[in-house]
Design a protein around this motif. Structure first.
Motif, mmCIF file in Angstrom:
data_model
loop_
_atom_site.group_PDB
_atom_site.id
_atom_site.type_symbol
_atom_site.label_atom_id
_atom_site.label_comp_id
_atom_site.label_asym_id
_atom_site.label_seq_id
_atom_site.Cartn_x
_atom_site.Cartn_y
_atom_site.Cartn_z
ATOM 1 N N ILE A 120 0.847 -1.201 0.000
ATOM 2 C CA ILE A 120 0.000 0.000 0.000
ATOM 3 C C ILE A 120 0.877 1.244 0.000
ATOM 4 O O ILE A 120 0.640 2.196 -0.758
ATOM 5 N N LEU A 121 1.900 1.221 0.818
ATOM 6 C CA LEU A 121 2.822 2.350 0.900
ATOM 7 C C LEU A 121 3.518 2.577 -0.442
ATOM 8 O O LEU A 121 3.642 3.719 -0.912
ATOM 9 N N ASP A 122 3.950 1.493 -1.069
ATOM 10 C CA ASP A 122 4.635 1.614 -2.361
ATOM 11 C C ASP A 122 3.713 2.192 -3.430
ATOM 12 O O ASP A 122 4.135 3.011 -4.259
ATOM 13 N N ALA A 123 2.454 1.767 -3.428
ATOM 14 C CA ALA A 123 1.510 2.269 -4.432
ATOM 15 C C ALA A 123 1.294 3.767 -4.279
ATOM 16 O O ALA A 123 1.298 4.516 -5.261
ATOM 17 N N LEU A 124 1.112 4.218 -3.058
ATOM 18 C CA LEU A 124 0.869 5.645 -2.831
ATOM 19 C C LEU A 124 2.126 6.477 -3.059
ATOM 20 O O LEU A 124 2.041 7.631 -3.499
ATOM 21 N N ALA A 125 3.288 5.914 -2.765
ATOM 22 C CA ALA A 125 4.536 6.638 -2.982
ATOM 23 C C ALA A 125 4.833 6.805 -4.468
ATOM 24 O O ALA A 125 5.647 7.650 -4.850
ATOM 25 N N ASN A 126 4.150 6.030 -5.302
ATOM 26 C CA ASN A 126 4.311 6.119 -6.749
ATOM 27 C C ASN A 126 3.249 7.052 -7.320
ATOM 28 O O ASN A 126 2.265 6.628 -7.921
ATOM 29 N N ASP A 127 3.417 8.332 -7.076
ATOM 30 C CA ASP A 127 2.506 9.373 -7.576
ATOM 31 C C ASP A 127 1.068 9.133 -7.150
ATOM 32 O O ASP A 127 0.135 9.221 -7.949
ATOM 33 N N LEU A 128 0.890 8.808 -5.865
ATOM 34 C CA LEU A 128 -0.454 8.640 -5.279
ATOM 35 C C LEU A 128 -1.324 7.710 -6.107
ATOM 36 O O LEU A 128 -2.469 8.046 -6.446
ATOM 37 N N ASN A 129 -0.823 6.532 -6.394
ATOM 38 C CA ASN A 129 -1.586 5.579 -7.203
ATOM 39 C C ASN A 129 -2.613 4.875 -6.316
ATOM 40 O O ASN A 129 -2.438 3.728 -5.898
ATOM 41 N N THR A 130 -3.695 5.573 -6.039
ATOM 42 C CA THR A 130 -4.721 5.051 -5.136
ATOM 43 C C THR A 130 -5.479 3.875 -5.745
ATOM 44 O O THR A 130 -5.927 2.978 -5.019
ATOM 45 N N SER A 131 -5.636 3.866 -7.056
ATOM 46 C CA SER A 131 -6.324 2.737 -7.687
ATOM 47 C C SER A 131 -5.504 1.461 -7.508
ATOM 48 O O SER A 131 -6.058 0.385 -7.229
ATOM 49 N N ALA A 162 -9.160 -13.713 5.752
ATOM 50 C CA ALA A 162 -10.074 -14.503 6.577
ATOM 51 C C ALA A 162 -9.371 -15.638 7.317
ATOM 52 O O ALA A 162 -9.842 -16.100 8.358
ATOM 53 N N ALA A 163 -8.220 -16.051 6.807
ATOM 54 C CA ALA A 163 -7.560 -17.232 7.358
ATOM 55 C C ALA A 163 -6.894 -16.989 8.712
ATOM 56 O O ALA A 163 -6.817 -17.906 9.534
ATOM 57 N N THR A 164 -6.393 -15.779 8.946
ATOM 58 C CA THR A 164 -5.629 -15.514 10.174
ATOM 59 C C THR A 164 -5.998 -14.169 10.779
ATOM 60 O O THR A 164 -6.466 -13.258 10.084
ATOM 61 N N VAL A 165 -5.735 -14.044 12.076
ATOM 62 C CA VAL A 165 -5.927 -12.753 12.745
ATOM 63 C C VAL A 165 -4.979 -11.719 12.157
ATOM 64 O O VAL A 165 -5.360 -10.570 11.908
ATOM 65 N N GLN A 166 -3.727 -12.125 11.918
ATOM 66 C CA GLN A 166 -2.748 -11.185 11.384
ATOM 67 C C GLN A 166 -3.161 -10.667 10.013
ATOM 68 O O GLN A 166 -2.939 -9.500 9.682
ATOM 69 N N GLY A 167 -3.798 -11.538 9.220
ATOM 70 C CA GLY A 167 -4.290 -11.095 7.920
ATOM 71 C C GLY A 167 -5.368 -10.039 8.061
ATOM 72 O O GLY A 167 -5.417 -9.071 7.286
ATOM 73 N N LYS A 168 -6.214 -10.202 9.062
ATOM 74 C CA LYS A 168 -7.269 -9.209 9.301
ATOM 75 C C LYS A 168 -6.670 -7.902 9.827
ATOM 76 O O LYS A 168 -7.150 -6.809 9.496
ATOM 77 N N VAL A 169 -5.635 -8.005 10.656
ATOM 78 C CA VAL A 169 -4.954 -6.802 11.143
ATOM 79 C C VAL A 169 -4.323 -6.052 9.978
ATOM 80 O O VAL A 169 -4.413 -4.822 9.879
ATOM 81 N N GLU A 170 -3.710 -6.787 9.069
ATOM 82 C CA GLU A 170 -3.092 -6.165 7.893
ATOM 83 C C GLU A 170 -4.152 -5.449 7.056
ATOM 84 O O GLU A 170 -3.924 -4.342 6.556
ATOM 85 N N LEU A 171 -5.317 -6.066 6.914
ATOM 86 C CA LEU A 171 -6.417 -5.434 6.176
ATOM 87 C C LEU A 171 -6.869 -4.162 6.886
ATOM 88 O O LEU A 171 -7.084 -3.118 6.238
ATOM 89 N N ALA A 172 -7.003 -4.210 8.200
ATOM 90 C CA ALA A 172 -7.414 -3.027 8.968
ATOM 91 C C ALA A 172 -6.383 -1.910 8.842
ATOM 92 O O ALA A 172 -6.737 -0.726 8.704
ATOM 93 N N GLU A 173 -5.106 -2.257 8.876
ATOM 94 C CA GLU A 173 -4.045 -1.254 8.736
ATOM 95 C C GLU A 173 -4.072 -0.622 7.345
ATOM 96 O O GLU A 173 -3.874 0.589 7.189
ATOM 97 N N ALA A 174 -4.309 -1.440 6.326
ATOM 98 C CA ALA A 174 -4.383 -0.923 4.957
ATOM 99 C C ALA A 174 -5.537 0.058 4.807
ATOM 100 O O ALA A 174 -5.386 1.146 4.236
ATOM 101 N N GLY A 228 -7.606 5.968 4.846
ATOM 102 C CA GLY A 228 -8.629 6.870 5.363
ATOM 103 C C GLY A 228 -9.958 6.220 5.681
ATOM 104 O O GLY A 228 -10.960 6.921 5.854
ATOM 105 N N PHE A 229 -9.992 4.888 5.797
ATOM 106 C CA PHE A 229 -11.207 4.178 6.154
ATOM 107 C C PHE A 229 -11.064 3.648 7.582
ATOM 108 O O PHE A 229 -10.080 2.976 7.894
#
Length: 476
Positions: free
Chosen positions: A348-359, A373-385, A390-391
Motif C-alpha cells: 500500500i505504501l509503495d503504491a501511494l509513494a508512486n505518484d499517489l496511485n490510489t487505484s 479470513a484465514a488468520t488474525v494477522q491477515g485481518k490486522v493487515e487489512l485493517a491497517e491498509a 482513510g477508512f
C-alpha cells in the motif's frame, strides 16, 4: 525512508520528492469559496490531498508536516448570495464553512493544520500589493490595482501557454484602465453594498489570486514544497499566484512541486445543473450513501485521470467495503488488540509513494482481503491498509434508509437509532430478566442483514452485503 515520486505539473515529469527541509515539510492546497454546499467535484481535491497528507505524515512524522488549505470568504458569489437571501455575509460564510468541514469529515478527510480565512489576512495582502507596486510589477488605476503580466517573463510557464495564446483563449475583462488585457486584479473598489477595507487605493477588497499568495507566505514562507488543487485552477489562478509571489519575493521559487487533479464527471458527462446530474456531497449523504463509499469511488481512479461517478461504481464500492469489514469483524476484538494504526502494508505504501496511485493501492487491498479470513494477522493487515487509506474499520459504515418504522425513531432511520432502541430494550430486559423482546428484535435485525454484537460495553450494529431494509418493517 520511503521514496515518494510525484508528477510535477511545473516540469511535466514524475520526480522524486525532496523536501526543502525534512523537518518542516510544507503543502498548500487551494480551498473552497464558501457560499453554498460543496458539490461532489469539490470533494475530489480534498480526498486526493488528504491521501498525500497522510503519506507525508507517515514518512516524515506528523509533527514535521504542515498542511494549509484556505477558505475564500470574500467573493462576488458570496456577495450575490447575501443580496438574494437577505442574510449577512458573515452568517453565510460561517454556515457554509461548517457545512464544508462536516461534509469533508464524512468522507474521511483529516483537517489540515491551518485553515486560514481570506478576510483574516487583508493587511498582509495590502502589504504585498504595496511591495509589487514599489517594485514595478503592479500599478494603480481608477481605484484598482493590477498586476503587470509583462513584468514577469516566466508568465505562462506552468500552463505552457504564451501570453498571446492566453489572450486568444481566455475570457479576459476588457477595461480601459488595463495596460495589457491579461493584467489581473490585485485590488478592486467596493461600493456601499459590498464588503470593503481601507487601503492606500481607497476602500475596496482583494482580487481572488492575491489571497493564496499572502496566506501561503504568512503560514509557509516564501518558498515551500507542494502546491496543489484541481487542474481547472492551473490557469489563471495558479499562474497568477506564481507571478505575484515570485515578484513579491525575488529568488524564492514559491512552490517546488505542483500537483493537479483531473475533473469529475457523472455517468460519463460533465456535472451540470442543466443536465440534471449535479449534486452535492450532502445530497449523497442524505440519500444514505456512506461517506466511506464516496471516498472509495474517488480513490478508485488515479488523481490525474478524469473520474466518472456512476451508480454502478457506488454499488460495487459499498459491497466491497462491507465485505472487507465483515472479514475483520470475524475476529474484531483480536484485531483491535493488535491494531497499531500506523503500520501500512508495504504494498500500500509503495503504491501511494508512486505518484499517489490510489487505484493500485485499492487493488493491493483486495489481494490482502482475499487472504485475510484465514488468520488474525491477515485481518490486522487489512485493517491497517484501510486505516492508511482513510477508512476507519471500527466505524459504523452507516446506511440511512427510509422506512415506516415507529415515528419515535423518526422518518429516516439509521443504525445509530436502531442501536439506541435495542440498547433500551436490552437494559429493560436486564432489569426484568425477561429477554424475549431482545431476542425477537435481534432476530428481525439479523434477518434483515444487520450484524448484531452485544457486550458489556453496549450494542453495535453493522450492515452486511445481505442488508434488506424492507425486512425492518417487522419492527413496527
Amino acid at each position: 525512508m520511503t521514496t515518494i515520486k510525484l508528477h510535477n505539473t511545473k516540469t511535466r515529469k514524475r520526480e522524486e520528492f525532496v523536501p526543502i527541509d525534512p523537518e518542516n515539510v510544507r503543502m498548500y492546497v487551494c480551498g473552497p469559496t464558501v457560499y453554498d454546499r460543496a458539490h461532489l467535484g469539490n470533494a475530489r481535491p480534498v480526498i486526493v490531498f488528504d491521501v498525500l497528507y497522510r503519506l507525508l505524515r507517515h514518512v516524515y512524522g506528523p509533527d514535521h508536516v504542515t498542511y494549509v488549505r484556505n477558505f475564500t470568504d470574500v467573493d462576488d458569489k458570496i456577495n450575490a448570495r447575501a443580496a438574494e437571501s437577505g442574510r449577512s455575509i458573515a452568517e453565510i460564510t460561517a454556515e457554509t464553512t461548517k457545512w464544508f468541514l462536516d461534509d469533508m469529515a464524512a468522507v474521511g478527510a483529516l483537517e489540515p493544520n491551518e485553515m486560514p480565512r481570506a478576510t483574516a489576512y487583508i493587511p498582509q495582502m495590502v502589504k504585498m500589493i504595496e511591495g509589487l507596486i514599489a517594485s514595478g510589477h503592479a500599478y494603480a488605476a481608477e481605484g484598482h490595482v493590477l498586476f503587470a503580466v509583462e513584468s514577469y517573463k516566466e508568465y505562462g510557464a506552468l500552463s505552457g501557454r504564451s501570453i498571446d495564446d492566453m489572450i486568444a483563449g481566455a475570457r479576459v475583462e476588457v477595461a480601459p484602465y488595463k495596460r495589457n488585457p491579461m493584467d489581473f486584479v490585485l485590488w478592486k473598489p467596493s461600493d456601499a453594498d459590498t464588503p470593503g477595507w481601507d487601503s492606500p487605493w481607497g476602500r475596496g477588497r482583494p482580487g481572488w489570486h492575491i489571497e493564496c499568495s499572502a496566506m501561503s507566505y504568512e503560514l509557509l514562507g516564501a518558498h515551500f514544497d507542494i502546491h496543489g488543487g484541481g487542474n481547472d485552477l492551473m490557469f489563471p489562478h495558479h499562474e497568477n499566484e506564481i507571478a505575484q509571489s515570485c515578484c513579491a519575493h525575488p529568488g524564492s521559487g514559491f512552490a517546488n512541486y505542483w500537483l493537479h487533479n483531473e475533473m469529475l464527471q457523472v455517468e460519463g458527462k460533465k456535472m451540470s445543473k442543466s443536465l440534471g446530474n449535479f449534486f452535492t456531497v450532502r445530497d449523497l449523504l442524505d440519500q444514505g450513501v456512506p461517506g466511506e463509499v464516496i471516498r472509495f469511488v474517488m480513490l478508485s481512479t488515479h488523481y490525474r485521470k478524469p473520474m466518472d461517478w456512476t451508480e454502478k461504481k457506488r454499488e460495487e464500492a459499498e459491497k466491497t467495503l462491507l465485505g472487507w469489514k465483515e472479514t475483520i469483524d470475524l475476529e474484531r476484538d483480536a484485531v483491535a488488540d493488535l491494531f497499531a494504526g500506523d503500520n501500512p502494508p508495504p504494498s500500500i505504501l509503495d503504491a501511494l509513494a508512486n505518484d499517489l496511485n490510489t487505484s493500485l493501492a485499492l487493488t493491493e487491498v483486495r489481494k490482502i482481503a482475499k487472504n485475510a479470513a484465514a488468520t488474525v494477522q491477515g485481518k490486522v493487515e487489512l485493517a491497517e491498509a484501510l486505516s492508511f487509506l482513510g477508512f476507519d474499520y471500527t466505524h459504523s459504515w452507516k446506511i440511512t434508509f427510509g422506512t415506516s418504522l415507529d415515528k419515535t425513531i423518526g422518518d429516516r432511520v439509521d443504525l445509530e437509532a436502531l442501536e439506541l432502541r435495542l440498547s433500551e430494550v436490552r437494559s429493560k430486559a436486564m432489569q426484568t430478566k425477561n429477554f424475549d423482546e431482545v431476542d425477537q428484535m435481534k432476530a428481525i435485525l439479523v434477518d434483515a442483514g444487520i450484524e448484531v454484537r452485544m457486550s458489556k460495553d453496549g450494542v453495535t450494529l453493522d450492515v452486511t452485503p445481505d442488508f434488506d431494509p424492507a425486512k425492518l418493517e417487522a419492527l413496527k
